[in-house]
Motif scaffolding. Structure first.
Motif, PDB file in Angstrom:
ATOM      1  N   HIS A   1       0.811  -1.223   0.000  1.00  0.00           N
ATOM      2  CA  HIS A   1       0.000   0.000   0.000  1.00  0.00           C
ATOM      3  C   HIS A   1       0.848   1.279   0.000  1.00  0.00           C
ATOM      4  O   HIS A   1       0.489   2.275   0.623  1.00  0.00           O
TER       5      HIS A   1
ATOM      6  N   ASN B   1     -14.574   0.406  -8.537  1.00  0.00           N
ATOM      7  CA  ASN B   1     -14.933   0.267  -7.117  1.00  0.00           C
ATOM      8  C   ASN B   1     -14.439  -1.087  -6.608  1.00  0.00           C
ATOM      9  O   ASN B   1     -15.156  -2.083  -6.665  1.00  0.00           O
ATOM     10  N   PRO B   2     -13.204  -1.146  -6.121  1.00  0.00           N
ATOM     11  CA  PRO B   2     -12.638  -2.426  -5.698  1.00  0.00           C
ATOM     12  C   PRO B   2     -13.404  -3.077  -4.553  1.00  0.00           C
ATOM     13  O   PRO B   2     -13.465  -4.309  -4.467  1.00  0.00           O
ATOM     14  N   ALA B   3     -14.005  -2.287  -3.677  1.00  0.00           N
ATOM     15  CA  ALA B   3     -14.762  -2.863  -2.556  1.00  0.00           C
ATOM     16  C   ALA B   3     -15.977  -3.629  -3.067  1.00  0.00           C
ATOM     17  O   ALA B   3     -16.264  -4.746  -2.621  1.00  0.00           O
TER      18      ALA B   3
ATOM     19  N   SER C   1     -11.278   4.695  -8.868  1.00  0.00           N
ATOM     20  CA  SER C   1     -10.301   4.403  -7.812  1.00  0.00           C
ATOM     21  C   SER C   1      -8.860   4.560  -8.280  1.00  0.00           C
ATOM     22  O   SER C   1      -7.933   4.087  -7.619  1.00  0.00           O
TER      23      SER C   1
ATOM     24  N   TYR D   1      -6.275   0.110  -2.051  1.00  0.00           N
ATOM     25  CA  TYR D   1      -7.477  -0.570  -1.545  1.00  0.00           C
ATOM     26  C   TYR D   1      -7.142  -1.317  -0.262  1.00  0.00           C
ATOM     27  O   TYR D   1      -6.264  -2.188  -0.238  1.00  0.00           O
TER      28      TYR D   1
ATOM     29  N   ARG E   1      -8.698  -3.806   2.230  1.00  0.00           N
ATOM     30  CA  ARG E   1      -9.850  -4.701   2.315  1.00  0.00           C
ATOM     31  C   ARG E   1     -10.538  -4.635   3.683  1.00  0.00           C
ATOM     32  O   ARG E   1     -11.744  -4.782   3.791  1.00  0.00           O
TER      33      ARG E   1
ATOM     34  N   ARG F   1     -13.546  -2.378   3.998  1.00  0.00           N
ATOM     35  CA  ARG F   1     -14.715  -2.616   3.161  1.00  0.00           C
ATOM     36  C   ARG F   1     -15.983  -2.703   3.997  1.00  0.00           C
ATOM     37  O   ARG F   1     -15.999  -3.334   5.036  1.00  0.00           O
TER      38      ARG F   1
END
Length: 330
Positions: free
Chosen positions: A95, A191-193, A320, A325, A327, A330
């Motif tokens: 990240h 939208n990765p979530a 995004s 991201y 996780r 989320r």
């Protein structure tokens, strides 16, 4: 007419180099990764692809054309993909900030490419050349380029890499718009979530898109050295590749993340870039060199402003893009 055809020819070759980088970066950004390490990756691809071809043809008594192409493109793709893997590990797994990581990768990649490219230059020389590879990469289609007059000069007076760039751009478009995997990739970038909640492996898509996109970008570096630069690696080659790679990043924005539109956009960039040399010959208007080379970037800025004012979702970057991201949030 001869000057106009020459202008078109060099614009197409120049634009095709930029096209490889733009398609590769588009795939990366569709996954939400803003890889500003594109110049470093393209330089790595060019340097290692050249070194691979050079070592192959100098170590084999009777080099084979197919093997030469395979070694050059395979080496460039693999090394560039490894550059994308480094970026993915830092930004997706650890990240790290995407902008800082990308710029650092550019510095690293350009330096690494210069080191290994210069490694094969004979002592005391400033450049070296892969003659056999150059002959293969610059080979034209004999009948079509020689027998069709002006049409042949405009459409078929190129090496195979130009046509490969077209195929890659078209395939990337079909992949992103017509396949389930491509739609999943776009969902990850938007939208990765939500994509994660739907059962899509976000990490896998980010890694694969970035590594494959980086591999495609690296092919542009090989094209630059073995065709555009006539197979010559010089001490300044890395810097030249870097400047074209930044145009690739600009082209992604210019065509609004649509690989198929990058085809005509790349040729337009090529025409604008070389306007200073050919406009005086074609229409008798003298153009300032530095101002002419700014045109592609100015056009990109104008398109960005206009598309932002329209506020159309189709013309916007993945939602995004540039964001890590997490996780657990989320």
């Amino acid at each position: 007419m001869a000057n106009l055809i020459s202008w078109i020819n060099i614009a197409v070759v120049f634009g095709s180099i930029v096209l490889f980088g733009a398609v590769g970066e588009t795939l990366t950004e569709k996954a939400g990764n803003l890889n500003l390490g594109t110049p470093g990756i393209m330089c790595m691809g060019g340097a290692f692809g050249f070194v691979g071809a050079y070592l192959y043809e100098t170590s084999v008594g009777n080099p084979n054309a197919f093997m030469c192409i395979l070694v050059a493109l395979g080496t460039a793709f693999i090394v560039s993909a490894l550059g994308g893997l480094i970026y993915s590990f830092l930004t997706t797994t650890l990240h790290a900030n995407q902008n800082v990581t990308g710029l650092t990768l550019t510095i690293f990649g350009v330096g690494l490419g210069k080191f290994f490219g210069t490694y094969v230059i004979p002592k005391g020389a400033v450049s070296t050349k892969a003659d056999f590879a150059t002959k293969i990469f610059r080979a034209r289609i004999p009948f079509l380029s020689d027998k069709l007059g002006v049409v042949g000069d405009i459409l078929f007076s190129y090496g195979f890499m130009m046509y490969l760039a077209l195929i890659v751009a078209i395939c990337a478009t079909l992949f992103l718009t017509k396949t389930r995997t491509g739609l999943n990739l776009r969902a990850v970038g938007e939208n990765p979530a939500t994509a994660d909640a739907a059962g899509i492996n976000v990490t896998k898509y980010k890694y694969l898109a970035t590594c494959i996109g980086s591999g495609i970008t690296g092919l542009g570096g090989v094209y630059y050295i073995l065709d555009y630069s006539k197979g010559t690696w010089a001490t300044a080659s890395g810097t030249a590749i870097e400047s074209l790679a930044w145009l690739s990043v600009a082209l992604v924005i210019f065509v609004r993340w649509r690989p198929v539109h990058a085809i005509w956009g790349s040729y337009l960039f090529g025409l604008c870039y070389w306007a200073y040399q050919f406009l005086p010959k074609v229409i008798g208007i003298k153009v300032n060199t530095d101002l002419a080379k700014m045109i592609p970037y100015v056009i990109t800025i104008l398109v960005l402003i206009i598309s932002s004012m329209r506020k159309s979702k189709d013309n916007q970057a993945p939602a995004s893009l540039g964001l890590s991201y997490f996780r657990e949030e989320r």
